[in-house]
Design a protein around this motif. Structure first.
Motif, mmCIF file in Angstrom:
data_model
loop_
_atom_site.group_PDB
_atom_site.id
_atom_site.type_symbol
_atom_site.label_atom_id
_atom_site.label_comp_id
_atom_site.label_asym_id
_atom_site.label_seq_id
_atom_site.Cartn_x
_atom_site.Cartn_y
_atom_site.Cartn_z
ATOM 1 N N GLY A 17 0.776 -1.308 -0.090
ATOM 2 C CA GLY A 17 0.053 -0.154 -0.036
ATOM 3 C C GLY A 17 0.915 1.194 -0.066
ATOM 4 N N ASP A 18 0.341 2.465 -0.372
ATOM 5 C CA ASP A 18 0.939 3.845 -0.451
ATOM 6 C C ASP A 18 1.845 3.946 0.952
ATOM 7 O OD1 ASP A 18 0.137 3.883 -2.958
ATOM 8 O OD2 ASP A 18 -1.631 5.083 -2.598
ATOM 9 N N GLY A 19 2.946 4.127 0.953
ATOM 10 C CA GLY A 19 3.819 4.477 2.133
ATOM 11 C C GLY A 19 3.780 3.322 3.072
ATOM 12 N N GLU A 20 3.085 2.253 3.116
ATOM 13 C CA GLU A 20 3.091 1.149 3.889
ATOM 14 C C GLU A 20 4.772 0.649 4.339
ATOM 15 O OE1 GLU A 20 1.717 -3.300 4.471
ATOM 16 O OE2 GLU A 20 1.374 -2.438 2.585
ATOM 17 N N PHE A 21 5.638 0.916 3.373
ATOM 18 C CA PHE A 21 7.124 0.622 4.024
ATOM 19 C C PHE A 21 8.139 1.836 3.431
ATOM 20 C CE2 PHE A 21 4.977 -3.394 3.101
ATOM 21 C CZ PHE A 21 5.296 -3.999 4.347
ATOM 22 N N GLY A 22 7.481 3.068 3.512
ATOM 23 C CA GLY A 22 8.311 4.408 3.049
ATOM 24 C C GLY A 22 8.044 4.705 2.087
ATOM 25 N N ASP A 23 8.478 5.959 1.436
ATOM 26 C CA ASP A 23 8.044 6.691 0.413
ATOM 27 C C ASP A 23 8.951 6.400 -0.947
ATOM 28 O OD1 ASP A 23 6.001 7.868 1.993
ATOM 29 O OD2 ASP A 23 7.322 9.532 2.570
ATOM 30 N N ALA A 24 9.979 5.543 -0.642
ATOM 31 C CA ALA A 24 10.694 5.507 -1.832
ATOM 32 C C ALA A 24 9.951 4.259 -2.867
ATOM 33 C CB ALA A 24 11.951 4.780 -1.416
ATOM 34 N N CYS A 25 10.352 4.485 -4.158
ATOM 35 C CA CYS A 25 9.750 3.661 -5.288
ATOM 36 C C CYS A 25 10.938 3.371 -6.085
ATOM 37 C CB CYS A 25 8.480 4.306 -5.709
ATOM 38 S SG CYS A 25 7.551 3.242 -6.677
ATOM 39 N N PRO A 26 11.214 2.002 -6.331
ATOM 40 C CA PRO A 26 10.695 0.837 -5.528
ATOM 41 C C PRO A 26 11.210 1.034 -4.210
ATOM 42 C CG PRO A 26 12.462 0.398 -7.135
ATOM 43 C CD PRO A 26 12.129 1.774 -7.438
ATOM 44 N N PHE A 27 10.676 0.235 -3.198
ATOM 45 C CA PHE A 27 11.476 0.429 -1.768
ATOM 46 C C PHE A 27 12.109 -0.949 -1.377
ATOM 47 C CE2 PHE A 27 6.946 -1.743 -1.720
ATOM 48 C CZ PHE A 27 7.251 -2.902 -0.751
ATOM 49 N N SER A 28 12.780 -0.759 -0.315
ATOM 50 C CA SER A 28 13.832 -1.696 0.048
ATOM 51 C C SER A 28 13.033 -2.944 0.872
ATOM 52 C CB SER A 28 15.137 -1.192 0.831
ATOM 53 O OG SER A 28 15.809 -2.098 1.414
ATOM 54 N N GLY A 29 13.284 -4.018 0.169
ATOM 55 C CA GLY A 29 12.910 -5.321 1.226
ATOM 56 C C GLY A 29 13.133 -5.225 2.670
ATOM 57 N N ASP A 30 14.361 -4.530 3.100
ATOM 58 C CA ASP A 30 14.751 -4.357 4.488
ATOM 59 C C ASP A 30 13.646 -3.665 5.145
ATOM 60 O OD1 ASP A 30 17.167 -5.724 3.751
ATOM 61 O OD2 ASP A 30 18.275 -3.848 3.330
ATOM 62 N N GLU A 31 13.028 -2.628 4.519
ATOM 63 C CA GLU A 31 11.947 -2.162 5.010
ATOM 64 C C GLU A 31 10.871 -3.101 5.690
ATOM 65 O OE1 GLU A 31 11.719 1.003 6.103
ATOM 66 O OE2 GLU A 31 13.652 1.599 5.302
ATOM 67 N N VAL A 32 10.473 -3.827 4.994
ATOM 68 C CA VAL A 32 9.576 -5.122 5.195
ATOM 69 C C VAL A 32 10.107 -5.621 6.591
ATOM 70 C CG1 VAL A 32 8.333 -7.398 4.657
ATOM 71 C CG2 VAL A 32 8.795 -5.355 2.829
ATOM 72 N N ILE A 33 11.267 -6.033 6.545
ATOM 73 C CA ILE A 33 11.811 -6.934 7.643
ATOM 74 C C ILE A 33 11.809 -5.983 8.731
ATOM 75 C CG2 ILE A 33 13.981 -7.780 8.530
ATOM 76 C CD1 ILE A 33 14.770 -8.386 5.497
ATOM 77 N N ARG A 34 12.165 -4.706 8.619
ATOM 78 C CA ARG A 34 12.093 -3.752 9.905
ATOM 79 C C ARG A 34 10.744 -3.723 10.297
ATOM 80 N NH1 ARG A 34 14.512 0.009 7.479
ATOM 81 N NH2 ARG A 34 16.551 -0.671 7.694
ATOM 82 N N ALA A 35 9.842 -3.352 9.816
ATOM 83 C CA ALA A 35 8.237 -3.331 9.901
ATOM 84 C C ALA A 35 7.704 -4.511 10.787
ATOM 85 C CB ALA A 35 7.557 -2.972 8.496
ATOM 86 N N LEU A 36 8.381 -5.582 10.389
ATOM 87 C CA LEU A 36 7.885 -6.971 11.192
ATOM 88 C C LEU A 36 8.898 -7.124 12.484
ATOM 89 C CD1 LEU A 36 7.455 -9.424 8.256
ATOM 90 C CD2 LEU A 36 5.852 -8.373 9.562
ATOM 91 N N GLY A 37 9.870 -6.089 12.714
ATOM 92 C CA GLY A 37 10.646 -6.271 13.937
ATOM 93 C C GLY A 37 11.849 -7.490 13.825
#
Length: 286
Positions: A230-250
């Motif tokens: 979703g928009d802004g779910e893992f930051g505003d960058a496009c494409p976004f880093s998969g590390d943001e997914v890992i960080r969001a999950l803790g």
């Protein structure tokens, strides 16, 4: 058995004979049409539902499902089969046929080999039908984590069946344990939402380590298309880093190596505990 505590055969010879017997028994118990059909049917259904999964949410869902379905299938298989052999083992032990350690190691090894074969096929079907991260490295890491999770689930089933000889009670305890492992696995409840006083429980959940390892393997160090979230779910960058997914999950403080090592550590600790339970039950005549 000879006089005193001495046996006519060595522990190694006893292990080899018991391993051969256990392997033959397992072929009939595990590789029957019912089990094969069940595993393949679930794999095909999951492959159809998640085929070509594109969103981060879908991929997280399939990774958790892969872990939980196969691990608990292995756990329930051991929980169901071991009590059936208990009376034979007790009778042979009373006759002094073999030592306890060779029996336990042979049974454990035979169970592990038998129950790990079909999950390999299951994991391959899911991986390529869903279209998870391409490359030999990510695939074999995923496969190793999947089999480690299955091995740990099997170890739990073995431990519970030896800790609680009564099948009905052990099944009840197993069900409660399954719920605990699922809730602390990091999928249904995010690690940041678990109350601090009980958050340590996630480290005892093998599902936490299996799932987090797969998430890191899938998303770590890669770019993800914007339309996968979703928009802004893992930051505003496009494409976004998969590390943001890992960080969001803790999971940003973890690594694939640590997750795999923790799975094996938990599995081996449970095997040792299971052996101690077996020795205690035999000593007490339970």
């Amino acid at each position: 058995r000879l006089a005193g505590s001495h046996f006519a055969t060595s522990s190694w010879w006893q292990f080899c004979v018991l391993l051969e017997r256990s392997a033959k028994q397992q072929r009939g118990d595990v590789y029957n049409l019912t089990n094969i059909f069940q595993i393949l049917a679930v794999a095909v259904i999951a492959a159809i539902l998640w085929s070509g999964a594109t969103t981060v949410s879908d991929i997280k869902g399939v990774l958790f499902f892969v872990n939980i379905q196969q691990a608990f299938n292995a756990q329930n298989t051991v929980l169901r089969l071991f009590p059936l052999e208990r009376s034979l083992m007790l009778r042979e032990r009373r006759c002094g046929t073999y030592r306890m350690l060779p029996y336990f190691l042979a049974r454990s090894a035979a169970d592990s080999f038998a129950i790990l074969v079909l999950p390999v096929l299951y994991a391959i079907i899911i991986y390529f039908s869903v279209g998870l991260r391409p490359g030999a490295g990510p695939f074999f890491t995923y496969l190793a984590l999947s089999l480690s999770t299955v091995f740990t689930g099997q170890s739990i089933g073995l431990f519970i069946s030896l800790l609680i000889p009564d099948l009905a009670l052990s099944s009840c305890v197993s069900f409660i344990f399954v719920l605990m492992v699922m809730l602390f696995g990091g999928f249904y409840v995010g690690v940041d939402r678990i109350p601090g006083w009980i958050s340590w429980m996630r480290y005892a959940s093998f599902m936490f380590w299996g799932y987090s390892g797969m998430v890191i393997n899938e998303f770590g160090g890669r770019e993800v298309d914007c339309d996968q979230a979703g928009d802004g779910e893992f930051g505003d960058a496009c494409p976004f880093s998969g590390d943001e997914v890992i960080r969001a999950l803790g999971y940003d403080g973890l690594s694939v190596g640590l997750c795999g090592a923790m799975l094996i550590t938990i599995a081996l600790a449970l095997r040792v505990a299971a052996y101690l339970c077996l020795r205690l039950n035999i000593t007490l005549g339970v």
